[in-house]
Design a protein around this motif. Structure first.
Motif, mmCIF file in Angstrom:
data_model
loop_
_atom_site.group_PDB
_atom_site.id
_atom_site.type_symbol
_atom_site.label_atom_id
_atom_site.label_comp_id
_atom_site.label_asym_id
_atom_site.label_seq_id
_atom_site.Cartn_x
_atom_site.Cartn_y
_atom_site.Cartn_z
ATOM 1 N N THR A 28 16.921 -10.488 2.280
ATOM 2 C CA THR A 28 16.508 -11.780 1.739
ATOM 3 C C THR A 28 15.553 -11.657 0.560
ATOM 4 O O THR A 28 15.345 -12.627 -0.159
ATOM 5 C CB THR A 28 15.842 -12.653 2.819
ATOM 6 N N GLU A 29 14.974 -10.475 0.373
ATOM 7 C CA GLU A 29 14.027 -10.301 -0.726
ATOM 8 C C GLU A 29 14.004 -8.842 -1.144
ATOM 9 O O GLU A 29 14.098 -7.943 -0.318
ATOM 10 C CB GLU A 29 12.631 -10.732 -0.278
ATOM 11 N N MET A 30 13.887 -8.634 -2.460
ATOM 12 C CA MET A 30 13.743 -7.288 -3.015
ATOM 13 C C MET A 30 12.593 -7.329 -4.006
ATOM 14 O O MET A 30 12.552 -8.207 -4.866
ATOM 15 C CB MET A 30 15.020 -6.860 -3.738
ATOM 16 N N GLN A 31 11.690 -6.373 -3.883
ATOM 17 C CA GLN A 31 10.569 -6.275 -4.813
ATOM 18 C C GLN A 31 10.447 -4.835 -5.286
ATOM 19 O O GLN A 31 10.640 -3.906 -4.504
ATOM 20 C CB GLN A 31 9.251 -6.683 -4.144
ATOM 21 N N THR A 32 10.111 -4.664 -6.553
ATOM 22 C CA THR A 32 9.894 -3.326 -7.089
ATOM 23 C C THR A 32 8.397 -3.116 -7.308
ATOM 24 O O THR A 32 7.651 -4.072 -7.512
ATOM 25 C CB THR A 32 10.643 -3.134 -8.416
ATOM 26 N N PHE A 33 7.983 -1.853 -7.252
ATOM 27 C CA PHE A 33 6.570 -1.509 -7.359
ATOM 28 C C PHE A 33 6.384 -0.273 -8.223
ATOM 29 O O PHE A 33 7.294 0.531 -8.387
ATOM 30 C CB PHE A 33 5.991 -1.193 -5.964
ATOM 31 N N LEU A 34 5.182 -0.130 -8.715
ATOM 32 C CA LEU A 34 4.745 1.124 -9.321
ATOM 33 C C LEU A 34 3.836 1.779 -8.305
ATOM 34 O O LEU A 34 3.001 1.117 -7.696
ATOM 35 C CB LEU A 34 3.963 0.857 -10.606
ATOM 36 N N GLY A 35 3.989 3.060 -8.107
ATOM 37 C CA GLY A 35 3.159 3.748 -7.130
ATOM 38 C C GLY A 35 4.014 4.509 -6.139
ATOM 39 O O GLY A 35 5.168 4.851 -6.404
ATOM 40 N N ARG A 36 3.460 4.739 -4.971
ATOM 41 C CA ARG A 36 4.137 5.533 -3.947
ATOM 42 C C ARG A 36 5.415 4.859 -3.447
ATOM 43 O O ARG A 36 6.415 5.505 -3.190
ATOM 44 C CB ARG A 36 3.179 5.777 -2.782
ATOM 45 N N VAL A 37 5.377 3.553 -3.276
ATOM 46 C CA VAL A 37 6.549 2.793 -2.848
ATOM 47 C C VAL A 37 7.267 2.278 -4.088
ATOM 48 O O VAL A 37 6.655 1.690 -4.978
ATOM 49 C CB VAL A 37 6.132 1.614 -1.935
ATOM 50 N N ASP A 38 8.567 2.525 -4.163
ATOM 51 C CA ASP A 38 9.354 2.086 -5.312
ATOM 52 C C ASP A 38 9.938 0.695 -5.117
ATOM 53 O O ASP A 38 10.041 -0.091 -6.056
ATOM 54 C CB ASP A 38 10.510 3.059 -5.565
ATOM 55 N N LEU A 39 10.322 0.409 -3.890
ATOM 56 C CA LEU A 39 11.070 -0.816 -3.612
ATOM 57 C C LEU A 39 10.710 -1.304 -2.219
ATOM 58 O O LEU A 39 10.465 -0.507 -1.313
ATOM 59 C CB LEU A 39 12.568 -0.488 -3.676
ATOM 60 N N ARG A 40 10.641 -2.623 -2.064
ATOM 61 C CA ARG A 40 10.450 -3.209 -0.736
ATOM 62 C C ARG A 40 11.569 -4.202 -0.517
ATOM 63 O O ARG A 40 11.852 -5.033 -1.373
ATOM 64 C CB ARG A 40 9.102 -3.918 -0.611
ATOM 65 N N LEU A 41 12.213 -4.083 0.631
ATOM 66 C CA LEU A 41 13.258 -5.024 1.021
ATOM 67 C C LEU A 41 12.796 -5.788 2.248
ATOM 68 O O LEU A 41 12.202 -5.213 3.163
ATOM 69 C CB LEU A 41 14.554 -4.290 1.392
ATOM 70 N N THR A 42 13.082 -7.070 2.287
ATOM 71 C CA THR A 42 12.905 -7.850 3.510
ATOM 72 C C THR A 42 14.292 -8.065 4.086
ATOM 73 O O THR A 42 15.205 -8.513 3.387
ATOM 74 C CB THR A 42 12.230 -9.205 3.220
ATOM 75 N N VAL A 43 14.432 -7.729 5.356
ATOM 76 C CA VAL A 43 15.730 -7.816 6.032
ATOM 77 C C VAL A 43 15.558 -8.667 7.288
ATOM 78 O O VAL A 43 14.580 -8.514 8.013
ATOM 79 C CB VAL A 43 16.241 -6.406 6.430
ATOM 80 N N ILE A 44 16.498 -9.577 7.520
ATOM 81 C CA ILE A 44 16.477 -10.385 8.740
ATOM 82 C C ILE A 44 17.671 -10.003 9.611
ATOM 83 O O ILE A 44 18.706 -9.573 9.108
ATOM 84 C CB ILE A 44 16.487 -11.902 8.439
#
Length: 151
Positions: free
Chosen positions: A94-110
Motif C-alpha cells: 500500500t505504500e513505498m518510500q525511498t530513503f538515504l542511509g542504511r535503509v533504501d526502501l520501506r514498503l507497507t504491506v497489508i
C-alpha cells in the motif's frame, strides 16, 4: 504564497474534509464562487493535489500490517528500479518510500491474517529482485496519524 483567505479555506477543510466546496463556503461565510476559484487556484499551483478516500483496511478484513525495511544489492545496476517495479505489482503493498542511509526502501504491506501474510512474504516479497537485507516490523497500533498542519 498563501493569502489569509487561502489559509482559512485550508484550515477549515483540514478540520472537516467531508465538506463540499459549497458547504465549505457556507462554513466560512463566503460566496461559493470565491471559494471555488480559490480551490481551483490552489490545485493549479500544486498546493492541493487532489481529494482522497481514506480506507479502513481492517474494516475490509485486512488485520495485519507490516512495515518492511529493505536494503538493496547496490552492486547491481538498476536494482532500485527493478525492485520498485516488481513491488508495484503486489496489490497488498500500500505504500513505498525511498530513503538515504542504511535503509533504501520501506514498503507497507497489508494482509488478511497471518496465514495470508506468510504466503505474501514467501511468494511475493522474498522473490523481489536484488534484496540484500530485509527486516519486517509487525504493526501493533497506530498512535498518531494526522496529515494536518498549522496553516
Amino acid at each position: 504564497m498563501l493569502s489569509d483567505l487561502d489559509r482559512r479555506i485550508l484550515r477549515r477543510w483540514q478540520a472537516d474534509a467531508d465538506l463540499s466546496p459549497s458547504d465549505l463556503a457556507a462554513a466560512l461565510d463566503l460566496p461559493a464562487a470565491t471559494v471555488s476559484r480559490r480551490i481551483e487556484r490552489l490545485r493549479e499551483t500544486g498546493v492541493l493535489r487532489g481529494l482522497r478516500g481514506v480506507i479502513d483496511w481492517a474494516a475490509l478484513g485486512y488485520s495485519v500490517e507490516v512495515s518492511l525495511r529493505i536494503q538493496l544489492d547496490k552492486t547491481v545496476p538498476g536494482a532500485f528500479d527493478a525492485l520498485m517495479a516488481e513491488a508495484r505489482k503486489v496489490p497488498e503493498v500500500t505504500e513505498m518510500q525511498t530513503f538515504l542511509g542504511r535503509v533504501d526502501l520501506r514498503l507497507t504491506v497489508i494482509a488478511r491474517d497471518m496465514t495470508h501474510w506468510q504466503s505474501l512474504y514467501r511468494d511475493r516479497i522474498l522473490t523481489l529482485p536484488h534484496l540484500a537485507e530485509i527486516e519486517a516490523l509487525m504493526h501493533v497500533a497506530t498512535v498518531k496519524t494526522d496529515q494536518t498542519l498549522p496553516i
